[in-house]
Write an enzyme that holds these catalytic residues in place. Structure first.
Site, PDB file in Angstrom:
ATOM      1  N   GLY A   1     -10.396  -3.457   2.182  1.00 22.21           N
ATOM      2  CA  GLY A   1      -9.445  -3.460   3.290  1.00 22.21           C
ATOM      3  C   GLY A   1      -9.551  -2.200   4.123  1.00 22.21           C
ATOM      4  O   GLY A   1     -10.561  -1.501   4.116  1.00 22.21           O
ATOM      5  N   ASP A   2      -8.479  -1.886   4.795  1.00 22.04           N
ATOM      6  CA  ASP A   2      -8.502  -0.748   5.724  1.00 22.04           C
ATOM      7  C   ASP A   2      -8.310   0.597   5.032  1.00 22.04           C
ATOM      8  O   ASP A   2      -8.730   1.629   5.558  1.00 22.04           O
ATOM      9  CB  ASP A   2      -7.389  -0.909   6.770  1.00 22.04           C
ATOM     10  CG  ASP A   2      -6.022  -0.836   6.111  1.00 22.04           C
ATOM     11  OD1 ASP A   2      -5.321   0.186   6.276  1.00 22.04           O
ATOM     12  OD2 ASP A   2      -5.648  -1.814   5.418  1.00 22.04           O
TER      13      ASP A   2
ATOM     14  N   ARG B   1     -13.346  -7.798  -1.894  1.00 23.49           N
ATOM     15  CA  ARG B   1     -12.812  -7.571  -0.553  1.00 23.49           C
ATOM     16  C   ARG B   1     -12.368  -6.118  -0.414  1.00 23.49           C
ATOM     17  O   ARG B   1     -11.661  -5.580  -1.267  1.00 23.49           O
ATOM     18  CB  ARG B   1     -11.623  -8.493  -0.289  1.00 23.49           C
ATOM     19  CG  ARG B   1     -10.929  -8.271   1.088  1.00 23.49           C
ATOM     20  CD  ARG B   1      -9.698  -7.421   0.967  1.00 23.49           C
ATOM     21  NE  ARG B   1      -8.894  -7.348   2.197  1.00 23.49           N
ATOM     22  CZ  ARG B   1      -7.851  -6.556   2.360  1.00 23.49           C
ATOM     23  NH1 ARG B   1      -7.461  -5.761   1.387  1.00 23.49           N
ATOM     24  NH2 ARG B   1      -7.173  -6.553   3.485  1.00 23.49           N
TER      25      ARG B   1
ATOM     26  N   GLY C   1      -0.326  -2.551   6.010  1.00 24.55           N
ATOM     27  CA  GLY C   1      -0.098  -3.858   6.622  1.00 24.55           C
ATOM     28  C   GLY C   1      -1.290  -4.750   6.374  1.00 24.55           C
ATOM     29  O   GLY C   1      -1.888  -4.727   5.310  1.00 24.55           O
TER      30      GLY C   1
ATOM     31  N   THR D   1       0.852  -1.187   0.000  1.00 15.81           N
ATOM     32  CA  THR D   1       0.000   0.000   0.000  1.00 15.81           C
ATOM     33  C   THR D   1       0.892   1.242   0.000  1.00 15.81           C
ATOM     34  O   THR D   1       2.026   1.188   0.485  1.00 15.81           O
ATOM     35  CB  THR D   1      -0.804  -0.012   1.312  1.00 15.81           C
ATOM     36  OG1 THR D   1      -1.622  -1.157   1.312  1.00 15.81           O
ATOM     37  CG2 THR D   1      -1.640   1.225   1.508  1.00 15.81           C
TER      38      THR D   1
END
Lengths: 324, 333
Positions: free
Chosen positions: A213-214, A211, A234, A183
């Protein structure tokens, strides 16, 4: 007080043995992006513009997991996501599930500025991109041979890889740290204390289609308020659970911790090997802690401190800029 | 008050003061029914996570509120639902967005948490996962009600976005401008641009529970905003914004999605307790008062010690709560 900027290209299990042909281009990109960001801050560009332009540059670089060079889903496709946030107003924009937009971070900014919403995803986001006339390319543009290889390895290992994971086959040709790319993100503060944060990614290698993610989740991978700006990297699922980016700011505001203390505290609480972040405070401080083997990162402050690194410096990888 | 189970539910913040009595009664009945079902399960020793899922499923199935059947419609007249669930112990979480054929989005969110390596799945990927998991699938038309078709027409006519609580905003095309307009309104529901406040406003739903073992869980589910852009994601599926649970508490929010996201409202309640040492109600009050700026929202929360707290800066919030001590209450204003 003064301006400051920090950039990351992903945290993970980056082996010390990473060969120079994989290291050099990444370090060069970080250096180039840092220079661009610093020049923009010196020219008094607002931090929101600065983080966007730096992340665009990182997205355009094929050696990082964002834009071109994004890792692939289990279906061999690219689904990009990004998020941008302005500290003073807490205005923010996020996008997910992009497959043709060249600069996801700029689309996220358009969502923030041109719609009544914060977050658009998949078909709706792609449709918005066309309405806005942003640059798009055929999905194949974003796919690199390295990522096809990474996906193959991950499928063989039947594993979803985090940003950086040591391949299971020790003698595989990609056991050179090359299976790990991350990222990207940038945080910046100008000398008036205005803060901004931006993060962009292709996600996890071999992730399920759909999906998220953060990265596009305000408070998890990206956050900015009048105290600080944070961009995390991460294992998305761990970052979400720990609401990493928001927690750094909350610790400063509610518990009175300094930027460095708050960031270190948050990183320590996440299971080892799962997180890294870059953060700047309204006072021009910078910190870049991580609990992984390494994190591609760079930072600079108005006082003249500057750093480009991959592994921990003197043990803890925290950018030391305490000269004021 | 130490220990004991507690449960709170909401059916959305921001209610038309002119809502006809029959509609108010209907809403109260649904809330009371769901609350009782949850309380009964808790008395029998059920786990928090199971109870929040069960209660939200009930609320999704009933067309009275804005989730599952009765969801607000997108610009295209379709339904795109989203939901999230979080287990305080371990802070495991699951979320889904862009759901159009899965009968109970909250259960799909739970499946994401328990049967996938991820925390959040959306759109086609989520729909595929649902089929692979054998979740109950229905046609998108199942979720669409006559009433909402009518609402969508009105919303389009006024070319505005209608939030859960049915305050249409005019001309504002950005988060900032919208927030400003709401502030002008002064917290009171108004008619704007000639668009009448709806007779009944379906709302986001949520449930928070602390079980007899002190374990907290939260779940939220919604169809989102009437006339929203396709692909728009709000606060309900975002962990830390619309939903949050940890060892200390569980929170579910409702109202202006964009304001809730900006203020990471659910996480902030917990962070105020954890980092500032505030009690549950104090944290809820502080968050609502200080964190929303011009935004309008409400939330429900439970704490590990069996406390319940609720707060909102809108005119009314459909809500209810029950505790082991015997408290049982449903309210709107």
């Amino acid at each position: 007080m003064g301006w400051a900027i920090a950039i990351h290209g992903g945290a993970g299990d980056i082996p010390i043995s990473l060969p120079v042909e994989h290291r050099a281009p990444r370090e060069a990109t970080l250096r180039h992006c840092l220079d661009l960001g610093v020049a923009a801050l010196r020219a008094n560009r607002p931090p929101l513009d600065v983080v966007e332009l730096v992340v665009r540059e990182l997205e355009n670089s094929p050696c990082y997991n964002a834009g071109k060079g994004s890792v692939l889903t289990t279906a061999g496709t690219v689904e990009m996501e990004a998020c941008i946030m302005d500290g003073n107003t807490k205005n923010c924009g996020a996008v997910s599930g992009l497959s043709t937009v060249v600069n996801a971070i700029s689309l996220a900014r358009l969502v923030m500025e041109k719609t009544p919403h914060i977050y658009l995803a998949f078909d709706g986001a792609e449709a918005f991109a066309r309405e806005q006339g942003v640059e798009t390319m055929d999905p194949s543009h974003f796919i690199t041979p390295e990522n096809i290889e990474r996906l193959k390895n991950a499928k063989e290992a039947n594993r979803v890889q985090i940003d950086y994971t040591q391949p299971i086959k020790a003698n595989s040709t990609s056991d050179q740290g090359d299976s790990q790319i991350g990222t990207v993100g940038c945080v910046a503060v100008d000398n008036h204390g205005n803060l901004a944060s931006a993060t962009s990614t292709g996600g996890l290698v071999n992730k399920m289609v759909g999906r998220i993610g953060d990265t596009p989740m305000i408070g998890s991978g990206t956050y900015a308020n009048p105290f600080c700006a944070v961009s995390a990297t991460g294992k998305g699922e761990s970052i979400i659970r720990a609401t990493v980016a928001r927690d750094v700011a909350a610790l400063m505001e509610y518990k009175g911790l300094s930027l460095k203390e708050a960031a270190a505290y948050v990183v320590e609480k996440v299971p080892k090997g799962n997180v890294g972040l870059v953060a700047v405070s309204a006072n021009g401080e910078v910190t870049m802690p991580f609990n992984t083997t390494g994190m591609f990162r760079a930072c600079a402050t108005e006082e003249g401190y500057s750093e480009i690194a991959i592994w921990p410096l003197e043990g803890n990888g925290i950018c030391d800029d305490s000269q004021k | 008050m130490v220990g004991g189970w507690a449960i709170a539910v909401h059916g959305g913040a921001g209610v038309d003061p002119a809502l006809p009595v029959e509609r108010q009664e209907e809403a109260r009945r649904v809330l009371a029914r769901c609350l009782s079902a949850g309380a009964e399960a808790l008395r029998a020793g059920a786990l928090a996570l199971d109870v929040v899922e069960m209660v939200v499923r009930e609320l999704e199935t009933d067309p009275v509120f804005n989730s599952g059947r009765g969801s607000a419609l997108t610009r295209k007249g379709t339904v795109e639902m989203e939901a999230s669930i979080m287990d305080g112990r371990g802070r495991r979480c699951g979320a889904v967005s862009g759901i159009s054929t899965v009968k109970n989005p909250v259960s799909l969110a739970r499946l994401v948490m328990e049967r996938s390596p991820h925390s959040y799945l959306a759109f086609d990927g989520a729909e595929d996962f649902a089929r692979k998991q054998g979740a109950e699938i229905v046609d998108n038309s199942y979720f669409i009600t006559e009433e909402n078709l009518g609402m969508l027409k009105l919303a389009k006519a006024a070319n505005s976005i209608m939030f859960d609580y049915r305050v249409p905003l005019t001309g504002a095309d950005t988060c900032r401008a919208s927030a400003g307009l709401v502030a002008d309104v002064g917290g009171e529901l108004q008619m704007m641009n000639g668009l009448p406040i709806s007779i009944y406003a379906p709302e986001t739903v949520g449930c928070v529970v602390v079980d007899s073992a002190g374990r907290c869980a939260a779940a939220t589910s919604t169809g989102g905003l009437m006339n929203k852009m396709n692909g728009r994601i709000g606060d309900s599926p975002l962990i830390g914004s619309g939903t949050y649970a940890c060892e200390a508490c569980a929170v579910s929010c409702t109202g202006e999605g964009e304001a809730i996201i900006r203020s990471t409202l659910a996480r902030d309640v917990a962070a105020l307790m954890e980092y500032k040492g505030l009690g549950l109600q104090e944290a809820v009050d502080y968050a609502v008062k200080e964190r929303l700026d011009e935004g309008k929202a409400g939330l429900i929360a439970v704490g590990r010690n069996g406390e319940v707290a609720m707060g909102f800066n809108t005119v009314g919030m459909f809500r209810g709560c029950a505790t082991e001590e015997g408290l049982m209450e449903v309210a709107i204003w």
